[in-house]
Motif scaffolding. Structure first.
Motif, PDB file in Angstrom:
ATOM      1  N   MET A 181       0.766  -1.113   0.031  1.00 39.32           N
ATOM      2  CA  MET A 181       0.139   0.000  -0.009  1.00 39.32           C
ATOM      3  C   MET A 181       0.883   1.129   0.071  1.00 39.32           C
ATOM      4  O   MET A 181       1.930   1.133   0.534  1.00 39.32           O
ATOM      5  N   ASN A 182       0.198   2.229  -0.570  1.00 39.45           N
ATOM      6  CA  ASN A 182       0.970   3.475  -0.773  1.00 39.45           C
ATOM      7  C   ASN A 182       0.133   4.658  -0.164  1.00 39.45           C
ATOM      8  O   ASN A 182      -1.058   4.442  -0.439  1.00 39.45           O
ATOM      9  N   ILE A 183       0.638   5.573   0.497  1.00 38.09           N
ATOM     10  CA  ILE A 183      -0.122   6.808   1.003  1.00 38.09           C
ATOM     11  C   ILE A 183       0.583   7.990   0.255  1.00 38.09           C
ATOM     12  O   ILE A 183       1.845   8.232   0.590  1.00 38.09           O
ATOM     13  N   GLY A 184      -0.304   8.803  -0.424  1.00 36.57           N
ATOM     14  CA  GLY A 184       0.359   9.663  -1.182  1.00 36.57           C
ATOM     15  C   GLY A 184       0.340  11.201  -0.185  1.00 36.57           C
ATOM     16  O   GLY A 184      -0.819  11.398   0.335  1.00 36.57           O
ATOM     17  N   LEU A 185       1.366  11.924  -0.043  1.00 34.17           N
ATOM     18  CA  LEU A 185       1.358  12.929   0.916  1.00 34.17           C
ATOM     19  C   LEU A 185       1.870  13.943   0.073  1.00 34.17           C
ATOM     20  O   LEU A 185       2.961  13.890  -0.252  1.00 34.17           O
ATOM     21  N   HIS A 186       1.405  15.401   0.749  1.00 39.56           N
ATOM     22  CA  HIS A 186       2.071  16.599   0.083  1.00 39.56           C
ATOM     23  C   HIS A 186       2.311  17.549   1.090  1.00 39.56           C
ATOM     24  O   HIS A 186       1.353  17.823   2.036  1.00 39.56           O
ATOM     25  N   PRO A 187       3.419  18.061   1.312  1.00 38.24           N
ATOM     26  CA  PRO A 187       3.618  18.813   2.541  1.00 38.24           C
ATOM     27  C   PRO A 187       2.857  19.927   2.785  1.00 38.24           C
ATOM     28  O   PRO A 187       2.586  20.409   3.978  1.00 38.24           O
ATOM     29  N   HIS A 188       2.448  20.656   1.734  1.00 38.05           N
ATOM     30  CA  HIS A 188       1.403  21.698   2.219  1.00 38.05           C
ATOM     31  C   HIS A 188      -0.011  21.418   2.498  1.00 38.05           C
ATOM     32  O   HIS A 188      -0.487  22.207   3.105  1.00 38.05           O
ATOM     33  N   VAL A 189      -0.322  20.101   2.437  1.00 38.03           N
ATOM     34  CA  VAL A 189      -1.369  19.399   2.953  1.00 38.03           C
ATOM     35  C   VAL A 189      -1.423  18.628   4.179  1.00 38.03           C
ATOM     36  O   VAL A 189      -1.748  19.543   5.336  1.00 38.03           O
ATOM     37  N   ILE A 190      -0.880  17.584   4.294  1.00 39.12           N
ATOM     38  CA  ILE A 190      -0.636  16.966   5.372  1.00 39.12           C
ATOM     39  C   ILE A 190       0.518  17.593   6.432  1.00 39.12           C
ATOM     40  O   ILE A 190       0.325  17.346   7.685  1.00 39.12           O
ATOM     41  N   GLY A 191       1.324  18.437   5.848  1.00 43.72           N
ATOM     42  CA  GLY A 191       2.143  19.275   6.614  1.00 43.72           C
ATOM     43  C   GLY A 191       1.554  20.283   7.593  1.00 43.72           C
ATOM     44  O   GLY A 191       2.342  21.018   8.306  1.00 43.72           O
ATOM     45  N   GLN A 192       0.511  20.738   7.223  1.00 40.94           N
ATOM     46  CA  GLN A 192      -0.455  21.456   8.251  1.00 40.94           C
ATOM     47  C   GLN A 192      -0.435  21.238   9.758  1.00 40.94           C
ATOM     48  O   GLN A 192      -0.753  19.740  10.149  1.00 40.94           O
ATOM     49  N   PRO A 193      -0.382  21.943  10.748  1.00 41.72           N
ATOM     50  CA  PRO A 193      -0.540  21.571  11.972  1.00 41.72           C
ATOM     51  C   PRO A 193      -1.776  20.689  12.367  1.00 41.72           C
ATOM     52  O   PRO A 193      -1.607  19.718  13.421  1.00 41.72           O
TER      53      PRO A 193
END
Length: 303
Positions: free
Chosen positions: A251-263
Motif C-alpha cells: 500500500m502507498n499513501i500519497g502525501l504533500h507537505p502543504h496538505v498533510i504538513g499543516q499542524p
C-alpha cells in the motif's frame, strides 16, 4: 508499453522477504511550481487550489502559489520530524525544479537516507503536453534525469510523472534511459512487469490517487481522524487479504507537505504510523527495494 492482464485470482502467491505480509510506502511529494508561465490558458498547479477560481498561467496566483510554498518552508520539515521520531522512512518524489530552486529540502531528504525519485521537470507542466511528440517528451525526461543526478548524486532508478499524466510513450522512454521501475499506473496492490519497446522491462509499483492526503482532506473534506481512519482501513483490509490468501500486498499513501504538513492534519500520518508499527509482519519499504526484489522474483508470482 505493454503489460499482461492477469486477474488477482490467477496469480501465484506473492511471498515477500522475511515473511512480511504488507509492504507500506509513505510517499512525500517534493514539488515546485513556477509562479508564472508564458501561457494564458488556465493554469494547472498540480491539484486543487486553496481558493476558488482559476487564473491564466501568465498571471501570478498568490494564494495558490504561497500555499504550496508553505509545504517547502514549513510543512515538509514537520513531516521529516515525524518520520524521524517514529523511525520509519519516506519515499520522496522530486521534480527537477525542486532540486534547483529548493535544494535544501532535497539535501535534507538525502542526508536522512530517504529514497528520492524523479517527478518530472516542473509540477505545472505535464508529459501529456508532448503526447504526440516522443522526442520532445524524451528531452524533458532526459533533462529531469540530468538534474536529478546532479542534485541527488546518483542516477535515478524510477519515475513518477507530475499529476500522473504520462503518455503511451513514457514507459518505453524510461526503459531506454536505463530506469527500472515506473510508478504512474494506479491499477494494482501488487507489483507486475511492464514490457517495453527496447526489451528492457520495468517494474510497476503503483501510486494511488485514493489513499492520498489531497483526496481525503481537500476533495472529501475529512478531518484528521477521518483521514487516519482511511489510512488504517486500507492497511487492515490489505493485511487481512495477505493473511488469508498467503499472498503479499503493498500500500502507498500519497502525501504533500502543504496538505498533510499543516499542524491540524499532521497527526493523521503520525497516528497511522504508530498503528502500523504494532505489527511485526509489515515492511516499511522503498520503491527501489520492492522493484529490485520483484525483478528477481516475478517469475514465481506472475510467470
Amino acid at each position: 508499453m505493454h503489460y499482461d492482464f492477469v486477474p488477482l485470482p490467477d496469480r501465484k502467491p506473492l511471498i515477500w522477504p522475511n515473511g512480511k505480509k504488507l509492504a507500506v510506502i509513505l510517499t512525500t511529494n517534493l514539488e515546485y511550481w513556477d509562479q508564472e508561465r508564458d501561457d494564458p490558458a488556465p493554469y494547472y498547479p498540480g491539484g486543487p487550489g486553496i481558493v476558488g477560481g482559476t487564473l491564466g498561467g501568465d498571471v501570478y496566483d498568490n494564494p495558490n502559489w504561497t500555499w504550496r510554498e508553505y509545504g517547502q518552508r514549513v510543512g515538509v520539515w514537520r513531516m521529516f520530524d515525524v518520520f524521524a521520531a517514529e523511525g520509519v522512512p519516506t519515499s520522496c518524489t522530486m521534480n527537477a525544479k525542486m532540486g534547483l530552486e529548493r535544494r535544501a529540502v532535497v539535501d535534507a531528504a538525502v542526508a536522512r537516507g530517504y529514497e528520492v525519485i524523479p517527478h518530472n521537470y516542473v509540477q505545472s507542466d505535464l508529459l501529456t503536453d508532448f503526447a504526440k511528440d516522443k522526442e520532445k517528451e524524451r528531452a524533458v525526461i532526459r533533462e529531469t534525469l540530468k538534474v536529478y543526478r546532479d542534485v541527488v548524486g546518483k542516477p535515478a532508478k524510477g519515475w513518477l510523472s507530475s499529476s500522473l499524466r504520462s503518455t503511451l510513450n513514457t514507459a518505453d522512454i524510461l526503459a531506454e534511459e536505463g530506469l527500472t521501475f515506473f510508478t504512474d499506473l494506479l491499477n494494482d496492490d501488487q507489483p507486475y512487469m511492464i514490457q517495453t519497446e527496447s526489451g528492457r522491462p520495468l517494474v510497476s509499483i503503483s501510486y494511488t490517487s485514493e489513499v492520498n492526503d489531497f483526496t481525503v482532506f481537500m476533495r472529501q473534506g475529512m478531518d484528521v481522524d477521518g483521514a487516519a481512519r482511511v489510512f488504517q482501513e486500507q492497511f487492515d483490509w490489505l493485511r487481512q487479504e495477505a493473511t488469508e490468501t498467503g499472498s503479499g500486498r503493498f500500500m502507498n499513501i500519497g502525501l504533500h507537505p502543504h496538505v498533510i504538513g499543516q499542524p491540524f492534519r499532521i497527526r493523521a500520518i503520525r497516528d497511522f504510523i504508530r498503528y502500523a508499527k504494532q505489527f511485526d509482519d509489515i515492511w516499511f519499504a522503498t520503491r527501489e527495494e520492492l522493484a529490485d526484489w520483484y525483478a528477481e522474483n516475478h517469475a514465481s508470482h506472475i510467470g
